[in-house]
Design an enzyme around this catalytic site. Structure first.
Site, PDB file in Angstrom:
ATOM      1  N   GLU A  38       4.574  17.950   9.549  1.00 18.64           N
ATOM      2  CA  GLU A  38       5.639  17.588   8.786  1.00 18.64           C
ATOM      3  C   GLU A  38       6.428  18.843   8.649  1.00 18.64           C
ATOM      4  OE1 GLU A  38       8.611  16.340   6.964  1.00 18.64           O
ATOM      5  OE2 GLU A  38       7.419  14.683   7.713  1.00 18.64           O
ATOM      6  N   LYS A  39       7.823  18.626   8.815  1.00 18.45           N
ATOM      7  CA  LYS A  39       8.542  19.930   8.553  1.00 18.45           C
ATOM      8  C   LYS A  39       9.169  19.925   7.253  1.00 18.45           C
ATOM      9  CE  LYS A  39      13.294  17.687   9.884  1.00 18.45           C
ATOM     10  NZ  LYS A  39      14.403  17.665  10.644  1.00 18.45           N
ATOM     11  N   GLY A  43       5.480  12.606   2.515  1.00 16.73           N
ATOM     12  CA  GLY A  43       6.147  11.612   1.606  1.00 16.73           C
ATOM     13  C   GLY A  43       7.503  10.915   2.233  1.00 16.73           C
ATOM     14  N   GLY A  44       8.072  11.873   3.015  1.00 17.19           N
ATOM     15  CA  GLY A  44       9.373  11.892   3.854  1.00 17.19           C
ATOM     16  C   GLY A  44      10.507  11.322   2.656  1.00 17.19           C
ATOM     17  N   GLY A 143      11.232   9.262  11.638  1.00 15.59           N
ATOM     18  CA  GLY A 143      12.026   8.664  10.549  1.00 15.59           C
ATOM     19  C   GLY A 143      13.388   8.447  10.838  1.00 15.59           C
ATOM     20  N   SER A 144      14.440   8.712   9.505  1.00 17.30           N
ATOM     21  CA  SER A 144      15.745   8.499   9.875  1.00 17.30           C
ATOM     22  C   SER A 144      16.658   9.557   8.899  1.00 17.30           C
ATOM     23  CB  SER A 144      16.119   7.189   9.558  1.00 17.30           C
ATOM     24  OG  SER A 144      15.922   6.733   8.322  1.00 17.30           O
ATOM     25  N   LEU A 313      12.375  -0.222   6.243  1.00 20.26           N
ATOM     26  CA  LEU A 313      11.441  -0.301   4.872  1.00 20.26           C
ATOM     27  C   LEU A 313      10.282   0.269   4.969  1.00 20.26           C
ATOM     28  CD1 LEU A 313      12.172  -4.049   4.332  1.00 20.26           C
ATOM     29  CD2 LEU A 313      13.453  -2.526   2.948  1.00 20.26           C
ATOM     30  N   HIS A 439       3.293 -19.238 -18.534  1.00 17.82           N
ATOM     31  CA  HIS A 439       4.568 -19.864 -19.451  1.00 17.82           C
ATOM     32  C   HIS A 439       4.600 -18.961 -20.752  1.00 17.82           C
ATOM     33  CE1 HIS A 439       8.200 -22.155 -21.373  1.00 17.82           C
ATOM     34  NE2 HIS A 439       7.409 -21.991 -22.385  1.00 17.82           N
TER      35      HIS A 439
END
Length: 462
Positions: A38-39, A43-44, A143-144, A313, A439
């Site tokens: 991961e750069k 968690g991204g 990812g994006s 998502l 209820h």
């Protein structure tokens, strides 16, 4: 490129966001030797620039609205404004706690974590930090990032992306939000709660256009009531700077001005320059193409998350990552039914759904084979207590299963769990009607909607 040939991992994962770290955790749990590259921070997007920080801002906005409106509940309170630095501290503390926990999980599962910018160098290797990491299988999970439109340059000051909006050091007096999808309406909602004058520009006919049209119309009604302005059905033409802000011109010549322009037109895959095509991986418009088991056309390479053309998502990324890990570990896996994935837009009011829309159901089964029922939250005691309005809409195949549940109202995101079970287990209305719901709860509204659909309505008109 240095290569430690003595170490060949079972799985090398490029990208530590939702899909990547889920695959790493599950793979390690199943006995695979895993390397996670991961750069940025593990968690991204979801943890650091997406799901978690935006929901923290929305909750802060909810508290602001409750302070303003407290007297309608008989509580005297004074709203003195937003301390944006304190809001960011609250948000960042939430992120930091979850980040620390995730780091601990990765360490406890004995995952080899490598921080650095990786690049696919072959179908079985990733180059990072001057070394080659070998694996029997490689998972792409890069990812994006926020997208823009042709000719619209995001400057991070007046024309901003969601990344910039999350760290904005002020509450803008006015804002134009370009895009009425999930990201756009969530920021519009939070900013309005903070006191911003907001206008949403959406080129399609409705806000949240992928949702059932009834949900879109209910959200539009609620936004009008809140004073959130929006312009629908006309596309963006251009943006230009004014003396102290931005002017947006639409294709029909209509113009809007504000202090900031938030570009919320979606997110695009991070795939350029990472060696995917050189390794023979099939691509389309930047997305990596996969089958229902997340396999690419290269036997040793899989891909998950926002990098592939499925629902963007975090929970979809989790599920896809787990599926890949279990497949590689030799377990029997089942493809994901993406219609069966719950979708929530966390604006005020919330929009939640699972299954297909009424329009889609009619397209698949025929208009005469589809039954739709709307249950108004006005008949639900807990919703009245909370002073929230909205509806639950059920879409059913005539004499068959419920194939769509569409909900609008505060806290509807918390009700979508049962809706997910109803859809995925192909429940009949009569079967759900037999279940006794507590209820007074908002969850009870879901039960009452099915009672009505089963022909025995209680707190609703038949």
């Amino acid at each position: 490129m240095a290569n430690d040939a003595s170490t060949v991992f079972d799985l090398v994962i490029l990208g530590g966001g939702s899909g990547g770290y889920a695959a790493a955790l599950r793979g390690a749990q199943l006995g695979l030797d895993v390397a996670l590259i991961e750069k940025g921070k593990v968690g991204g997007t979801c943890l650091h620039n997406g799901c978690i920080p935006t929901k923290a801002l929305l909750h802060a906005g909810e508290i602001a609205d409750q302070a303003r409106e407290s007297e309608q509940f008989g509580v005297k309170a004074t709203f003195e404004g937003i301390d944006i630095a304190a809001v960011h501290k609250y948000k960042d503390d939430v992120i930091a706690g979850l980040y620390k926990g995730l780091q601990g999980l990765i360490a406890s599962r004995k995952i080899t974590y490598i921080e650095g910018e990786g690049r696919l160098s072959s179908p079985t290797s990733v180059d990072v930090n001057g070394q080659r990491v070998q694996g029997r299988h490689v998972l792409l999970a890069t990812g994006s990032v926020p997208k823009s439109l042709p000719g619209l340059e995001i400057d991070g000051d007046r024309i901003i992306s969601s990344d910039h909006a999350l760290v904005l050091d002020r509450v803008p007096k006015s804002a134009i939000v370009l895009g009425g999808g999930v990201i756009g309406v969530e920021f519009a909602s939070a900013w309005k709660s903070f006191g911003t004058d907001v206008t949403v520009i959406e080129g399609m006919k409705h806000l949240v256009p992928v949702e059932d049209e009834n949900s879109s119309k209910l959200l539009e009604r609620a936004f009008r009531k809140r004073g959130i302005k929006f312009n629908l059905g006309t596309f963006f033409e251009k943006a230009e700077y004014t003396q102290d802000g931005v002017k947006v011109t639409l294709a029909d010549g209509k113009t809007f001005e504000a202090e900031v322009l938030l570009v919320a037109v979606g997110r695009g895959p991070v795939s350029q320059g990472l060696g995917y095509e050189e390794a023979g991986v099939a691509m389309d418009r930047g997305y990596v193409l996969v089958d229902e088991y997340m396999r690419t056309n290269v036997p040793t390479v899989s891909a998950v998350g926002d990098l592939v053309p499925t629902l963007q998502l975090a929970h979809v990324g989790f599920a896809e990552g787990i599926l890949v890990a279990e497949r590689l570990a030799g377990l029997k896996t089942v493809p994901i039914d993406y219609d069966g994935v719950p979708r929530v837009t966390y604006c005020h009011p919330e929009v939640a759904s699972v299954g297909i829309t009424e329009a889609k159901a009619k397209e698949i089964y025929g208009a005469d084979k589809v039954v739709a029922l709307k249950y108004n939250l006005a008949g639900n005691g807990k919703s009245k207590i909370l002073k929230t309005a909205g509806e639950i809409k059920l879409v059913q195949v005539k004499d068959g299963a419920v194939v769509g549940v569409h909900m609008v109202g505060d806290r509807m995101g918390e009700q979508v769990g049962e809706a997910q079970l109803i859809y995925n287990w192909e429940a009949l209305p009569a079967e759900v009607a037999q279940l006794v719901h507590a209820h007074p709860t908002q969850n009870e509204a879901l039960g009452e909607a099915h009672l009505a659909l089963a022909g025995k309505p209680l707190h609703s008109h038949d």
